[in-house]
Design an enzyme around this catalytic site. Structure first.
Site, short mmCIF file in Angstrom:
data_model
loop_
_atom_site.label_atom_id
_atom_site.label_comp_id
_atom_site.label_asym_id
_atom_site.label_seq_id
_atom_site.Cartn_x
_atom_site.Cartn_y
_atom_site.Cartn_z
N ASN A 1 -35.41 55.99 171.79
CA ASN A 1 -35.55 56.49 170.46
C ASN A 1 -34.62 57.78 170.13
OD1 ASN A 1 -37.37 54.31 169.74
ND2 ASN A 1 -38.98 55.40 170.63
N CYS A 2 -33.82 58.36 170.93
CA CYS A 2 -33.16 59.59 170.51
C CYS A 2 -32.14 58.77 169.56
CB CYS A 2 -32.56 59.88 171.94
SG CYS A 2 -31.21 61.11 171.65
N ASP A 3 -31.47 59.82 168.54
CA ASP A 3 -30.41 59.11 167.56
C ASP A 3 -29.25 58.99 168.07
OD1 ASP A 3 -32.37 58.73 165.43
OD2 ASP A 3 -32.23 60.63 164.55
N LYS B 1 -28.94 56.11 170.19
CA LYS B 1 -28.33 54.97 169.46
C LYS B 1 -27.07 54.89 169.09
CE LYS B 1 -33.25 54.98 167.62
NZ LYS B 1 -34.13 54.99 166.40
#
Length: 113
Positions: A9-11, A14
């Site tokens: 879930n780390c931007d 992504k």
């Protein structure tokens, strides 16, 4: 084999994964949250790029540490912290073609594909 290490879930993760997908790069994804990190692999990374580059001092997990745990930080303590809490490892870490990239830099990723 290309492997990208990080947290789902780390931007930044992504962005890195989207970049690789767009370029058609086949890779394995290693999620620290579910699989942790092998001490031997982490020690190998430290030998190659240094613990200072791998330790994510800007992240919430590191910032929440007590000041006494941050003071006088050296290689052995940093490795122990990253093994115990892989969220402290800067993301992403990409192993590809004998190279090791820490953090997402589109220019460097483009050289790999």
């Amino acid at each position: 084999m290309t492997t990208i290490y990080g947290i789902k879930n780390c931007d930044t993760m992504k962005k890195a994964r989207a970049f690789l997908d767009k370029k058609g790069v086949t890779y394995a994804f290693h999620d620290y949250k579910t699989a942790g990190i092998d001490r031997g692999r982490l020690e190998g990374w430290v030998r190659r790029v240094g613990w200072e580059k791998l330790l994510n001092r800007a992240g919430t997990t590191f910032r929440k540490l007590a000041d006494k745990d941050k003071e006088g930080l050296g290689e052995a303590r940093a490795i122990a912290l990253m093994v115990a809490q892989p969220s402290m490892i800067k993301r992403p870490v990409l192993e590809a073609g004998g190279k090791l990239l820490v953090g997402f830099q589109p220019d460097e990723y483009a050289k790999l594909s």
